[in-house]
Design a protein around this motif. Structure first.
Motif, mmCIF file in Angstrom:
data_model
loop_
_atom_site.group_PDB
_atom_site.id
_atom_site.type_symbol
_atom_site.label_atom_id
_atom_site.label_comp_id
_atom_site.label_asym_id
_atom_site.label_seq_id
_atom_site.Cartn_x
_atom_site.Cartn_y
_atom_site.Cartn_z
ATOM 1 N N LEU A 56 0.819 -1.207 0.000
ATOM 2 C CA LEU A 56 0.000 0.000 0.000
ATOM 3 C C LEU A 56 0.859 1.266 0.000
ATOM 4 O O LEU A 56 0.349 2.358 -0.244
ATOM 5 C CB LEU A 56 -0.935 0.012 1.216
ATOM 6 C CG LEU A 56 -2.003 -1.098 1.245
ATOM 7 C CD1 LEU A 56 -2.885 -0.956 2.483
ATOM 8 C CD2 LEU A 56 -2.856 -1.084 -0.014
ATOM 9 N N GLU A 57 2.156 1.117 0.238
ATOM 10 C CA GLU A 57 3.094 2.249 0.141
ATOM 11 C C GLU A 57 3.747 2.317 -1.232
ATOM 12 O O GLU A 57 4.567 3.193 -1.490
ATOM 13 C CB GLU A 57 4.188 2.141 1.213
ATOM 14 C CG GLU A 57 3.714 2.438 2.622
ATOM 15 C CD GLU A 57 2.809 1.324 3.163
ATOM 16 O OE1 GLU A 57 3.134 0.138 2.921
ATOM 17 O OE2 GLU A 57 1.784 1.639 3.793
ATOM 18 N N ILE A 61 -2.740 5.009 -5.609
ATOM 19 C CA ILE A 61 -3.331 4.523 -4.357
ATOM 20 C C ILE A 61 -4.589 5.310 -4.009
ATOM 21 O O ILE A 61 -5.545 4.775 -3.437
ATOM 22 C CB ILE A 61 -2.306 4.561 -3.191
ATOM 23 C CG1 ILE A 61 -2.821 3.773 -1.989
ATOM 24 C CG2 ILE A 61 -1.974 5.982 -2.808
ATOM 25 C CD1 ILE A 61 -3.057 2.307 -2.263
ATOM 26 N N VAL A 77 -8.390 -0.237 1.813
ATOM 27 C CA VAL A 77 -7.155 0.531 1.645
ATOM 28 C C VAL A 77 -6.947 1.450 2.840
ATOM 29 O O VAL A 77 -5.904 1.410 3.502
ATOM 30 C CB VAL A 77 -7.202 1.361 0.344
ATOM 31 C CG1 VAL A 77 -5.970 2.279 0.254
ATOM 32 C CG2 VAL A 77 -7.253 0.445 -0.865
ATOM 33 N N THR A 78 -7.921 2.294 3.130
ATOM 34 C CA THR A 78 -7.735 3.346 4.137
ATOM 35 C C THR A 78 -7.510 2.812 5.542
ATOM 36 O O THR A 78 -6.789 3.422 6.346
ATOM 37 C CB THR A 78 -8.943 4.300 4.130
ATOM 38 O OG1 THR A 78 -10.146 3.536 4.354
ATOM 39 C CG2 THR A 78 -9.053 5.010 2.793
ATOM 40 N N ASN A 133 -5.826 0.245 6.365
ATOM 41 C CA ASN A 133 -4.567 -0.515 6.476
ATOM 42 C C ASN A 133 -3.346 0.299 6.077
ATOM 43 O O ASN A 133 -2.257 -0.256 5.940
ATOM 44 C CB ASN A 133 -4.652 -1.775 5.605
ATOM 45 C CG ASN A 133 -5.633 -2.788 6.156
ATOM 46 O OD1 ASN A 133 -5.345 -3.499 7.107
ATOM 47 N ND2 ASN A 133 -6.819 -2.851 5.548
ATOM 48 N N GLN A 134 -3.520 1.587 5.910
ATOM 49 C CA GLN A 134 -2.376 2.420 5.585
ATOM 50 C C GLN A 134 -1.716 2.968 6.836
ATOM 51 O O GLN A 134 -2.353 3.120 7.873
ATOM 52 C CB GLN A 134 -2.802 3.577 4.671
ATOM 53 C CG GLN A 134 -3.034 3.138 3.230
ATOM 54 C CD GLN A 134 -3.248 4.322 2.325
ATOM 55 O OE1 GLN A 134 -4.179 5.083 2.479
ATOM 56 N NE2 GLN A 134 -2.371 4.486 1.345
#
Length: 433
Positions: A218-219, A418, A429-430, A432-433
């Motif tokens: 995710l990065e 992303i 997504v949001t 786990n960031q």
């Protein structure tokens, strides 16, 4: 309030010390140039049996050993403080160690009490730090143990046994095992699976696929997640085992999985990660379908298929493929059937905007890695075991980024990508960031 004035002599000493340090630094820089100049003038070699570098290494190592002994005893050589201390120097013993510039004969100092344990060249050590790394570096470049043995003999004048070389590279197996079991991120935006074919001896030498899984975190970092040697006939059961291994190491969710339609793989992905969108590699699809067509038509077919997979959306792609089928279906029905079978997993990426399509429509992101793999494996001909093959492939990955052995790079324009993915996948997504 008075002003405290320094001692003029102290200032002079400081200036003198600074000048000495500067001069020493200059001498350090000049030493390599002087060695090369002397070698050229006197016709000497820097390396080899009587090479200058071997003499320099001998002086450095023996000097370090002498300094270690002085620290151990608590006094320098010739210092009267050593009288009556209960322990003293007791001559030297001879020892030959293997170094990066060849075998070096050392005079190792001893103490009478026998309590001196040198750290620079520990007892029973026959090669200094860096030598094993040199062997592993040659191994990573694809040299066999026999070729490494010949190389060391030719360049450094070393007679090194194949057993010693094998022991040096065996350390890589321990490192490889730890690498293959390391924890992974909880969520990956993209996971791509591809294969490279290499020759491995298993009774007889045969082509064997090595499957490589690469994830985009995710990065935006591209990580090599795992490698497995297959038999060429992998099915759903095998894929379930390998993918479950990734899940057990931490991957609980994958947004998009990109693969080339290997038998049983798409179904296995969705069994392990039910929410994952499975995207077939478009480049692999085109290549696979062209095998059913005459080579003289390849350029025309590829151009027309490009209009299908670059369509603005799934409906437009379907309409364009209907035209393609009407034109070529009678001549190449097997080609058309290939696209029909794969259509469900082909159109996945067409719902995304261009910045996401570029990331997921092909597994070619792994191609640069595969290219380095091929360079390292080509010269060997074949590997004696699966483990030997995996060791070399791992070293290719590791040596690219020694401090981050699994990371192969950062995905371009990832911030835009992303944010777009967050719009499609929301809290997957949001959160786990």
């Amino acid at each position: 309030m008075g002003i405290k004035r320094g001692n003029p002599r102290e200032g002079a000493d400081n200036v003198q010390t600074g000048a000495e340090l500067a001069r020493q630094a200059e001498l350090d820089r000049e030493m390599p140039e002087q060695l090369v100049a002397r070698a050229r003038t006197e016709g000497l070699n820097l390396v080899g049996e009587n090479g200058l570098l071997k003499g320099l290494v001998k002086l450095v190592l023996e000097g370090a050993l002498e300094a270690e002994l002085s620290e151990h005893l608590g006094y320098e050589r010739g210092d009267r403080a050593g009288a009556g201390s209960g322990n003293s120097r007791n001559g030297t013993s001879k020892k030959t160690v293997l170094t990066d510039v060849g075998p070096v004969d050392l005079e190792v100092p001893r103490d009478r009490a026998g309590s001196f344990e040198p750290q620079i060249v520990p007892k029973h050590t026959r090669r200094v730090e860096g030598f094993d790394e040199a062997i592993v570096s040659l191994y990573a470049k694809g040299l066999t143990t026999g070729e490494i043995q010949a190389h060391l003999a030719e360049i450094y004048g070393m007679e090194v046994s194949r057993d010693l070389i094998s022991r040096a590279t065996d350390k890589v197996a321990i490192e490889l095992d730890a690498w293959r079991q390391r924890p992974l991120d909880r969520v990956y935006a993209v996971v791509m699976i591809d294969a490279i074919v290499i020759k491995i001896r298993d009774g007889a030498v045969a082509n064997r696929p090595v499957y490589i899984a690469v994830g985009i975190s995710l990065e935006g970092e591209r990580d090599v997640l795992g490698m497995w040697v297959g038999s060429g006939g992998e099915g759903a059961k095998t894929w379930m085992t390998w993918l479950a291994e990734l899940k057990n190491r931490g991957i609980q969710d994958v947004l998009i999985a990109c693969c080339d339609g290997l038998k049983g793989l798409p179904e296995s992905i969705q069994n392990i990660w039910p929410l994952a969108d499975v995207q077939l590699c478009v480049v692999h699809m085109v290549r696979a379908s062209l095998r059913f067509a005459s080579t003289k038509d390849w350029s025309v077919l590829a151009k027309e298929l490009r209009q299908v997979y670059t369509a603005v959306n799934a409906d437009a792609a379907e309409a364009r493929f209907a035209e393609f089928e009407a034109e070529w279906g009678d001549r190449y029905p097997a080609l058309i059937a290939t696209w029909h079978r794969s259509w469900e997993h082909f159109v996945v990426f067409l719902r995304f905007p261009p910045e996401i399509r570029k990331v997921v429509y092909t597994t070619n992101m792994i191609e640069s890695l595969n290219s380095r793999f091929r360079q390292a494996t080509r010269r060997r001909g074949h590997f004696p075991t699966e483990e030997a093959a995996l060791k070399v492939l791992y070293l290719v990955i590791r040596d690219r980024r020694p401090n981050q052995p699994n990371v192969t790079g950062q995905t371009r324009n990832w911030k835009t990508a992303i944010n777009t993915l967050a719009g499609f996948y929301g809290d997957r997504v949001t959160d786990n960031q």
